[in-house]
Structure formats: structure tokens, C-alpha cells
Design a protein around this motif. Sequence first.
Motif, mmCIF file in Angstrom:
data_model
loop_
_atom_site.group_PDB
_atom_site.id
_atom_site.type_symbol
_atom_site.label_atom_id
_atom_site.label_comp_id
_atom_site.label_asym_id
_atom_site.label_seq_id
_atom_site.Cartn_x
_atom_site.Cartn_y
_atom_site.Cartn_z
ATOM 1 N N GLY A 157 0.993 -0.983 0.127
ATOM 2 C CA GLY A 157 -0.098 -0.076 0.136
ATOM 3 C C GLY A 157 0.605 1.296 0.429
ATOM 4 O O GLY A 157 0.409 2.172 -0.001
ATOM 5 N N LEU A 158 2.143 1.347 0.375
ATOM 6 C CA LEU A 158 2.559 2.415 0.425
ATOM 7 C C LEU A 158 3.580 2.601 -0.829
ATOM 8 O O LEU A 158 3.696 3.555 -1.090
ATOM 9 N N LYS A 159 3.643 1.603 -1.853
ATOM 10 C CA LYS A 159 3.540 2.111 -3.561
ATOM 11 C C LYS A 159 5.301 2.240 -3.438
ATOM 12 O O LYS A 159 5.867 3.238 -4.520
ATOM 13 N N ILE A 160 6.209 1.770 -3.052
ATOM 14 C CA ILE A 160 7.224 1.825 -2.148
ATOM 15 C C ILE A 160 8.255 1.408 -3.960
ATOM 16 O O ILE A 160 8.915 2.587 -4.285
ATOM 17 N N HIS A 161 7.641 0.366 -4.451
ATOM 18 C CA HIS A 161 8.159 -0.561 -5.082
ATOM 19 C C HIS A 161 8.191 0.914 -6.308
ATOM 20 O O HIS A 161 8.949 0.811 -7.473
ATOM 21 N N GLU A 162 6.850 1.148 -6.934
ATOM 22 C CA GLU A 162 6.376 2.310 -7.636
ATOM 23 C C GLU A 162 7.603 3.611 -7.606
ATOM 24 O O GLU A 162 8.094 4.413 -8.660
ATOM 25 N N ARG A 163 7.249 3.766 -6.458
ATOM 26 C CA ARG A 163 8.169 5.395 -6.580
ATOM 27 C C ARG A 163 9.520 5.291 -6.499
ATOM 28 O O ARG A 163 10.854 6.309 -6.387
#
Length: 181
Positions: A157-163
Motif C-alpha cells: 500500500g505504500l507504493k515503495i516499488h513504484e516510487r
Amino acid sequence: MKSRVLLAASVAFAFAGAVLAESGALRTYVLSSNQAVRLSVPQGWTGTVTNSLVKPVVTVRFSAEKGTEFAVLMTFGPPEGTNTLRADVERAARKLTGASRQGRADIKHLKGKQTEGYYFSLTDKAPKPGEWKYLTQGVVRIQGWQAAFTILSNDPGLKIHERGLDMVRSAVLVSPSPHVY
């Protein structure tokens, strides 16, 4: 998977470090006396810079300003070996797929203004306490430099992969100035 990846990322280097606070703006990190890399660092991320005492290598480890939700490592150095970037990423993926839910890695292309390379993402099927569940790892070329990166997190949910991938895509080489880290 966390301890294996972090150990692999740091075993070859002896480091001296400095901690930097990031504000969500463009940040520049010195790679050599005549080269630096500029990254668009997400707001709320802190970077720790370490330099190899043996090789011309610089590692930046990003994490949350508060908490331990993720870790992103980018190691910059001269290109090594004669293999293609894709072959290097495929080899790294094969070493980690046995412990993943997927059982195999889907190698994806990554391209930015000055970056081009490959990466894969895996989910640890049985992470131990304190280990990371989600992993994205790859290698890109940035003109005459190569950057290996690892993105680790436990919360999709933190979208670390995308960021993290957006930050890797943003990398551009620049001349160092007096206001770099």
C-alpha cells in the motif's frame, strides 16, 4: 530474503557514511571528481551515502525519515563484466526465485531520460520476522556509469516499488557543484 539481499549488496564494500535528509526535491550525489548523479527523491525519504574504500563505487541507501517501512539501495560504479544488463538481472533473479511465491521472475525493461536497464520483482513466500516480503531488483546504465538497485518493503500500500522505480528512472549525470551530497 532481507538479510540475503542486504548482505549481498554490502559484502564487497567497506564504507564511510554520512546521513542526509531529503525533502522531495532533486538531490545530487557525487560519484567522482567530475561526475555526480541527480535523483528525484520522494518526499519523506532519507538517504545515507557510503563510498567504497577500494573501488570507485558510491551507494545511497534510502529509508523513511521515521520508521522502517522500506529500504532502497542504489549502488553506482563503472560497468563491470562483458555480459548484458539483462543477463546480469536474469542471473540475480535465478538466485532468488526459489524463495519466492512466483517461482520465476518476469524481467522488465526500465527506461528514463538517461537510464536504461532491467529489473524484476518477487514476493518472499515465507519471510522470517524482520525480513522483507517484497523485493524489486535491477541494473541500469546511466551514460558511462552503472547503477544496481534493490527496493525492499513489507507493505504494498505504500507504493515503495513504484516510487523507487520512478527515482531510478529520474537519474541523470551532472557535473558536481559545491551544493552536492
